[in-house]
Design a protein around this motif. Structure first.
Motif, PDB file in Angstrom:
ATOM      1  N   MET A 136       0.844  -1.168   0.000  1.00 39.12           N
ATOM      2  CA  MET A 136       0.000   0.000   0.000  1.00 39.12           C
ATOM      3  C   MET A 136       0.889   1.229   0.000  1.00 39.12           C
ATOM      4  N   ALA A 137       0.698   2.098  -0.973  1.00 41.19           N
ATOM      5  CA  ALA A 137       1.497   3.309  -1.074  1.00 41.19           C
ATOM      6  C   ALA A 137       1.069   4.298   0.015  1.00 41.19           C
ATOM      7  N   ARG A 138       2.011   5.039   0.507  1.00 41.93           N
ATOM      8  CA  ARG A 138       1.722   6.043   1.529  1.00 41.93           C
ATOM      9  C   ARG A 138       0.844   7.126   0.940  1.00 41.93           C
ATOM     10  N   GLN A 139      -0.243   7.430   1.624  1.00 40.97           N
ATOM     11  CA  GLN A 139      -1.166   8.475   1.200  1.00 40.97           C
ATOM     12  C   GLN A 139      -1.225   9.528   2.291  1.00 40.97           C
ATOM     13  N   VAL A 140      -0.488  10.596   2.110  1.00 42.79           N
ATOM     14  CA  VAL A 140      -0.458  11.659   3.093  1.00 42.79           C
ATOM     15  C   VAL A 140      -1.659  12.564   2.848  1.00 42.79           C
ATOM     16  N   ARG A 141      -2.452  12.742   3.898  1.00 43.58           N
ATOM     17  CA  ARG A 141      -3.616  13.632   3.829  1.00 43.58           C
ATOM     18  C   ARG A 141      -3.242  14.937   4.498  1.00 43.58           C
ATOM     19  N   THR A 142      -3.940  15.977   4.148  1.00 47.40           N
ATOM     20  CA  THR A 142      -3.648  17.279   4.738  1.00 47.40           C
ATOM     21  C   THR A 142      -4.927  17.938   5.231  1.00 47.40           C
ATOM     22  N   SER A 143      -4.737  18.794   6.214  1.00 50.87           N
ATOM     23  CA  SER A 143      -5.787  19.670   6.718  1.00 50.87           C
ATOM     24  C   SER A 143      -5.124  21.038   6.863  1.00 50.87           C
ATOM     25  N   PRO A 144      -5.865  22.060   7.218  1.00 50.17           N
ATOM     26  CA  PRO A 144      -5.220  23.371   7.346  1.00 50.17           C
ATOM     27  C   PRO A 144      -4.041  23.413   8.317  1.00 50.17           C
ATOM     28  N   SER A 145      -4.024  22.486   9.293  1.00 48.33           N
ATOM     29  CA  SER A 145      -2.959  22.546  10.293  1.00 48.33           C
ATOM     30  C   SER A 145      -2.098  21.290  10.381  1.00 48.33           C
ATOM     31  N   ALA A 146      -2.293  20.328   9.479  1.00 46.09           N
ATOM     32  CA  ALA A 146      -1.532  19.085   9.626  1.00 46.09           C
ATOM     33  C   ALA A 146      -1.397  18.341   8.300  1.00 46.09           C
ATOM     34  N   ALA A 147      -0.328  17.565   8.210  1.00 46.83           N
ATOM     35  CA  ALA A 147      -0.157  16.582   7.147  1.00 46.83           C
ATOM     36  C   ALA A 147       0.037  15.261   7.887  1.00 46.83           C
ATOM     37  N   TYR A 148      -0.674  14.219   7.468  1.00 45.31           N
ATOM     38  CA  TYR A 148      -0.658  13.003   8.267  1.00 45.31           C
ATOM     39  C   TYR A 148      -0.964  11.770   7.419  1.00 45.31           C
ATOM     40  N   ASP A 149      -0.475  10.640   7.918  1.00 41.03           N
ATOM     41  CA  ASP A 149      -0.805   9.317   7.395  1.00 41.03           C
ATOM     42  C   ASP A 149      -0.932   8.436   8.624  1.00 41.03           C
ATOM     43  N   LEU A 150      -2.131   8.378   9.172  1.00 41.61           N
ATOM     44  CA  LEU A 150      -2.385   7.721  10.437  1.00 41.61           C
ATOM     45  C   LEU A 150      -3.478   6.680  10.252  1.00 41.61           C
ATOM     46  N   GLY A 151      -3.259   5.484  10.737  1.00 42.28           N
ATOM     47  CA  GLY A 151      -4.280   4.451  10.647  1.00 42.28           C
ATOM     48  C   GLY A 151      -4.407   3.710  11.956  1.00 42.28           C
ATOM     49  N   TYR A 152      -5.632   3.296  12.274  1.00 40.92           N
ATOM     50  CA  TYR A 152      -5.898   2.510  13.464  1.00 40.92           C
ATOM     51  C   TYR A 152      -6.519   1.185  13.054  1.00 40.92           C
ATOM     52  N   HIS A 153      -6.044   0.115  13.655  1.00 45.50           N
ATOM     53  CA  HIS A 153      -6.687  -1.195  13.538  1.00 45.50           C
ATOM     54  C   HIS A 153      -7.490  -1.338  14.819  1.00 45.50           C
ATOM     55  N   VAL A 154      -8.815  -1.357  14.683  1.00 45.20           N
ATOM     56  CA  VAL A 154      -9.708  -1.400  15.835  1.00 45.20           C
ATOM     57  C   VAL A 154     -10.498  -2.703  15.793  1.00 45.20           C
TER      58      VAL A 154
END
Length: 140
Positions: free
Chosen positions: A1-19
């Motif tokens: 799975m290729a890294r998919q960096v998402r952005t918001s006005p205050s952050a760039a992130y690639d965070l996932g949770y296994h729940v």
């Protein structure tokens, strides 16, 4: 799975949770229409919050979810959003869930963060749940 960096006005992130979470007493109540409705409710909550569902598998007695939320959402918040929303709707729509269980979900859950390197591994694990499901009488 290729890294998919998402952005918001205050952050760039690639965070996932296994729940992973289970119904009270780990009762095998998720089959047929209940399973289908649970999957739709989980997707609806993710869409409402702007979270990406990477993988989802509803087993008869537990749920595996790989979700990518915004970093401002803690793991406990994410788990509880799904559990509270789905419990409310499922118990209203399926009366047998109210009569068999005092509450739909157990209070506990498992959550692990997923890095870009192991994301594919987590996805494969979730998607192959039925291949590894224990035989009748066994426990997962």
């Amino acid at each position: 799975m290729a890294r998919q960096v998402r952005t918001s006005p205050s952050a760039a992130y690639d965070l996932g949770y296994h729940v992973v979470w289970c119904p009270k007493y780990r009762r095998p109540v998720f089959g047929g229409r209940v399973k289908t409705r649970l999957e739709k409710l989980i997707q609806a909550k993710a869409d409402e919050r702007g979270w990406e569902i990477v993988a989802l598998e509803v087993m008869p007695d537990h749920v595996h979810l790989f979700v990518k939320p915004h970093p401002k959402n803690s793991p406990s918040y994410v788990a509880n959003q799904f559990k509270g929303f789905t419990s409310h709707h499922l118990r209203a729509e399926f009366p047998h869930l109210r009569s068999r269980l005092p509450t739909l979900w157990s209070r506990s859950y498992f959550v692990a963060t997923v890095g870009a390197v192991s994301a594919q591994t987590v996805r494969r694990y979730i998607e192959t749940q039925y291949e590894r499901a224990p035989k009748a009488g066994g426990h997962a």
